[in-house]
Design a protein around this motif. Structure first.
Motif, mmCIF file in Angstrom:
data_model
loop_
_atom_site.group_PDB
_atom_site.id
_atom_site.type_symbol
_atom_site.label_atom_id
_atom_site.label_comp_id
_atom_site.label_asym_id
_atom_site.label_seq_id
_atom_site.Cartn_x
_atom_site.Cartn_y
_atom_site.Cartn_z
ATOM 1 N N PRO A 1 26.411 -0.938 24.638
ATOM 2 C CA PRO A 1 25.446 -0.742 23.559
ATOM 3 C C PRO A 1 25.847 0.407 22.633
ATOM 4 C CG PRO A 1 24.333 -0.904 25.680
ATOM 5 C CD PRO A 1 25.784 -0.781 25.967
ATOM 6 N N SER A 2 25.534 0.259 21.365
ATOM 7 C CA SER A 2 25.755 1.299 20.362
ATOM 8 C C SER A 2 24.812 1.008 19.202
ATOM 9 C CB SER A 2 27.210 1.314 19.878
ATOM 10 O OG SER A 2 27.515 0.118 19.190
ATOM 11 N N GLU A 3 24.661 1.967 18.304
ATOM 12 C CA GLU A 3 23.780 1.747 17.155
ATOM 13 C C GLU A 3 24.241 0.547 16.331
ATOM 14 O OE1 GLU A 3 22.315 4.084 13.083
ATOM 15 O OE2 GLU A 3 23.321 5.176 14.696
ATOM 16 N N GLU A 4 25.531 0.513 16.023
ATOM 17 C CA GLU A 4 26.050 -0.593 15.237
ATOM 18 C C GLU A 4 26.002 -1.900 16.026
ATOM 19 O OE1 GLU A 4 27.524 -2.699 12.058
ATOM 20 O OE2 GLU A 4 26.739 -0.653 12.147
ATOM 21 N N GLY A 5 26.271 -1.808 17.321
ATOM 22 C CA GLY A 5 26.246 -3.014 18.153
ATOM 23 C C GLY A 5 24.886 -3.664 18.192
ATOM 24 N N LEU A 6 23.826 -2.861 18.320
ATOM 25 C CA LEU A 6 22.477 -3.419 18.361
ATOM 26 C C LEU A 6 22.086 -4.039 17.022
ATOM 27 C CD1 LEU A 6 22.407 -1.990 21.092
ATOM 28 C CD2 LEU A 6 20.088 -1.245 20.576
ATOM 29 N N LEU A 7 22.548 -3.433 15.930
ATOM 30 C CA LEU A 7 22.278 -4.021 14.615
ATOM 31 C C LEU A 7 23.008 -5.360 14.461
ATOM 32 C CD1 LEU A 7 22.439 -0.825 12.381
ATOM 33 C CD2 LEU A 7 20.434 -2.274 12.764
ATOM 34 N N ILE A 8 24.208 -5.446 14.988
ATOM 35 C CA ILE A 8 24.939 -6.720 14.965
ATOM 36 C C ILE A 8 24.198 -7.777 15.774
ATOM 37 C CG2 ILE A 8 27.057 -7.868 15.737
ATOM 38 C CD1 ILE A 8 28.566 -5.299 15.062
ATOM 39 N N ASP A 9 23.678 -7.374 16.930
ATOM 40 C CA ASP A 9 22.957 -8.324 17.782
ATOM 41 C C ASP A 9 21.686 -8.824 17.096
ATOM 42 O OD1 ASP A 9 24.943 -7.740 19.594
ATOM 43 O OD2 ASP A 9 23.697 -6.419 20.831
ATOM 44 N N ALA A 10 20.949 -7.898 16.474
ATOM 45 C CA ALA A 10 19.721 -8.293 15.776
ATOM 46 C C ALA A 10 20.036 -9.219 14.607
ATOM 47 C CB ALA A 10 18.976 -7.049 15.288
ATOM 48 N N ARG A 11 21.128 -8.939 13.916
ATOM 49 C CA ARG A 11 21.507 -9.801 12.801
ATOM 50 C C ARG A 11 21.923 -11.179 13.296
ATOM 51 N NH1 ARG A 11 22.704 -9.476 7.262
ATOM 52 N NH2 ARG A 11 22.839 -11.656 6.605
ATOM 53 N N LEU B 1 12.544 1.762 20.765
ATOM 54 C CA LEU B 1 13.927 1.769 20.288
ATOM 55 C C LEU B 1 14.173 0.623 19.313
ATOM 56 C CD1 LEU B 1 16.932 2.837 20.625
ATOM 57 C CD2 LEU B 1 17.164 1.050 22.349
ATOM 58 N N GLY B 2 13.537 -0.515 19.553
ATOM 59 C CA GLY B 2 13.716 -1.680 18.693
ATOM 60 C C GLY B 2 13.154 -1.511 17.300
ATOM 61 N N THR B 3 12.311 -0.483 17.078
ATOM 62 C CA THR B 3 11.823 -0.257 15.716
ATOM 63 C C THR B 3 12.954 0.238 14.815
ATOM 64 O OG1 THR B 3 11.116 2.023 16.200
ATOM 65 C CG2 THR B 3 9.503 0.259 16.546
ATOM 66 N N GLY B 4 13.847 1.065 15.370
ATOM 67 C CA GLY B 4 15.003 1.504 14.607
ATOM 68 C C GLY B 4 15.935 0.353 14.291
ATOM 69 N N VAL B 5 16.123 -0.534 15.282
ATOM 70 C CA VAL B 5 16.960 -1.718 15.084
ATOM 71 C C VAL B 5 16.336 -2.621 14.016
ATOM 72 C CG1 VAL B 5 17.973 -3.742 16.209
ATOM 73 C CG2 VAL B 5 17.773 -1.591 17.463
ATOM 74 N N SER B 6 15.036 -2.831 14.102
ATOM 75 C CA SER B 6 14.345 -3.716 13.156
ATOM 76 C C SER B 6 14.382 -3.155 11.739
ATOM 77 C CB SER B 6 12.895 -3.924 13.599
ATOM 78 O OG SER B 6 12.838 -4.536 14.875
ATOM 79 N N ALA B 7 14.137 -1.845 11.606
ATOM 80 C CA ALA B 7 14.177 -1.227 10.275
ATOM 81 C C ALA B 7 15.587 -1.291 9.692
ATOM 82 C CB ALA B 7 13.700 0.225 10.352
ATOM 83 N N LEU C 1 17.874 -3.570 10.388
ATOM 84 C CA LEU C 1 18.125 -4.962 10.018
ATOM 85 C C LEU C 1 17.444 -5.291 8.691
ATOM 86 C CD1 LEU C 1 19.067 -7.880 10.539
ATOM 87 C CD2 LEU C 1 16.989 -8.200 11.935
ATOM 88 N N ALA C 2 16.199 -4.875 8.540
ATOM 89 C CA ALA C 2 15.476 -5.150 7.299
ATOM 90 C C ALA C 2 16.163 -4.494 6.097
ATOM 91 C CB ALA C 2 14.031 -4.649 7.421
ATOM 92 N N ALA C 3 16.704 -3.284 6.293
ATOM 93 C CA ALA C 3 17.397 -2.592 5.206
ATOM 94 C C ALA C 3 18.657 -3.354 4.793
ATOM 95 C CB ALA C 3 17.748 -1.168 5.633
ATOM 96 N N ARG C 4 19.392 -3.861 5.766
ATOM 97 C CA ARG C 4 20.610 -4.609 5.448
ATOM 98 C C ARG C 4 20.286 -5.937 4.773
ATOM 99 N NH1 ARG C 4 25.027 -3.427 10.301
ATOM 100 N NH2 ARG C 4 24.933 -1.143 10.100
ATOM 101 N N LEU C 5 19.214 -6.565 5.197
ATOM 102 C CA LEU C 5 18.812 -7.813 4.540
ATOM 103 C C LEU C 5 18.390 -7.539 3.097
ATOM 104 C CD1 LEU C 5 16.743 -9.487 7.423
ATOM 105 C CD2 LEU C 5 19.007 -10.166 6.615
ATOM 106 N N ALA C 6 17.659 -6.433 2.901
ATOM 107 C CA ALA C 6 17.208 -6.086 1.548
ATOM 108 C C ALA C 6 18.394 -5.843 0.627
ATOM 109 C CB ALA C 6 16.307 -4.854 1.597
ATOM 110 N N ALA C 7 19.455 -5.236 1.175
ATOM 111 C CA ALA C 7 20.648 -4.990 0.369
ATOM 112 C C ALA C 7 21.318 -6.289 -0.071
ATOM 113 C CB ALA C 7 21.636 -4.129 1.150
#
Length: 302
Positions: A166-176, A200-206, A208-214
């Motif tokens: 697990p890592s910050e970037e890894g969890l964002l990849i998984d959520a995406r 912890l999943g709130t950080g992942v969700s936020a 993910l939402a930021a990357r989608l918005a971009a």
């Protein structure tokens, strides 16, 4: 004299918790230790879960489709898709209760394509698995609200692949990857998908939402349950079960060590001031504080 010596024992220093605390702090420089403390992915409760049989943890027979997703970097993610209540009851009335395994895939895919049925992709907190009791309750509640519910276990958790860790970037990849499963693989409209995260999943969700918005993608909603405002605040308030917070426990250990050293020092001073004390520590203290006199010895009287 023997009785006097045995009754005048020197105060023993209490075991200092600072040694273990310092060793713990030293171990924090190791990346695997940091990863384990942040994500707690090694705590895979409930233990012995058969993720291919979700009905064993409280779901209705055939209501959950277990499957795996593969992230772009090769990580394998365990996942569950929970049917909305109305879709499940309609399928059971038409097809009957399956003797084993989930209902046919077309039932789940049809529920995802239904524009009147929202879909929730859920990012859980640290520790545990998607079979943990609180997460099963959330899934059932969302189903009762007539929503599709998708939950994954990040890399390193549950039955997902152990590598990469697990890592910050890894969890964002998984959520995406979970998002892309819904929007790209199954054709669900972005405006019909809500992103939900807990702890912890709130950080992942936020994130993910930021990357989608971009990318100009707007989800139906972003739901944050028990979010944290900063890492320092999280360390001040985070608790393992019903125990005190991690930072409070660390401060307690340091305070106890300081008090123990102060008590020992005071006891030594009081003991040294007593003329009748013959303990080794007091004798040595008294010798150190007494000025040296002439080396001429007085005669010893018998």
């Amino acid at each position: 004299l023997a009785l006097s010596r045995s009754s005048s024992r020197s105060p023993r220093p209490p075991p200092s918790p600072s040694v273990a605390y310092i060793a713990f702090l030293a171990s924090l420089i190791l990346e695997p230790v940091q990863t384990g403390l942040i994500y707690l992915h090694g705590l895979r409760f409930p233990h012995g879960t058969d993720f291919s049989r979700p009905e064993l943890v409280g779901f209705a027979p055939g209501k959950v489709r277990p499957f795996n997703l593969t992230a772009p970097d090769g990580a394998t993610l365990g996942a569950w898709h929970v049917l909305p209540r109305n879709a499940y009851e309609a399928a059971i009335e038409r097809l009957g209760v399956p003797e084993e395994g989930p209902l046919p895939d077309e039932v789940f895919d049809e529920a995802l394509r239904d524009p009147s049925t929202p879909t929730v992709t859920y990012n859980h907190g640290n520790a545990g698995t998607r079979a943990a009791g609180n997460r099963v309750r959330v899934a059932r509640h969302m189903s009762d609200m007539d929503c599709n519910f998708l939950i994954i276990d990040y890399r390193g958790f549950a039955d997902s692949s152990r590598s990469p860790p697990p890592s910050e970037e890894g969890l964002l990849i998984d959520a995406r990857r979970a998002w892309d499963f819904l929007q790209v693989d199954k054709g669900v409209e972005a405006g019909n998908i809500a992103i939900m995260g807990q702890s912890l999943g709130t950080g992942v969700s936020a994130g993910l939402a930021a990357r989608l918005a971009a990318e100009g993608i707007t989800p139906r909603a972003l739901v944050l349950v028990a979010p944290f405002s900063s890492i320092p605040t999280l360390l001040e308030t985070y608790r393992l079960g019903a125990s005190t917070s991690l930072s409070s426990r660390a401060r307690t250990l340091t305070t106890r060590s300081t008090l123990a050293q102060a008590t020992l020092s005071r006891s030594s001073r009081l003991c040294a001031a007593s003329p009748g004390c013959s303990t080794p520590s007091c004798s040595s203290s008294r010798r150190a504080s007494t000025p040296r006199t002439s080396s001429t010895r007085s005669p010893v009287r018998s």
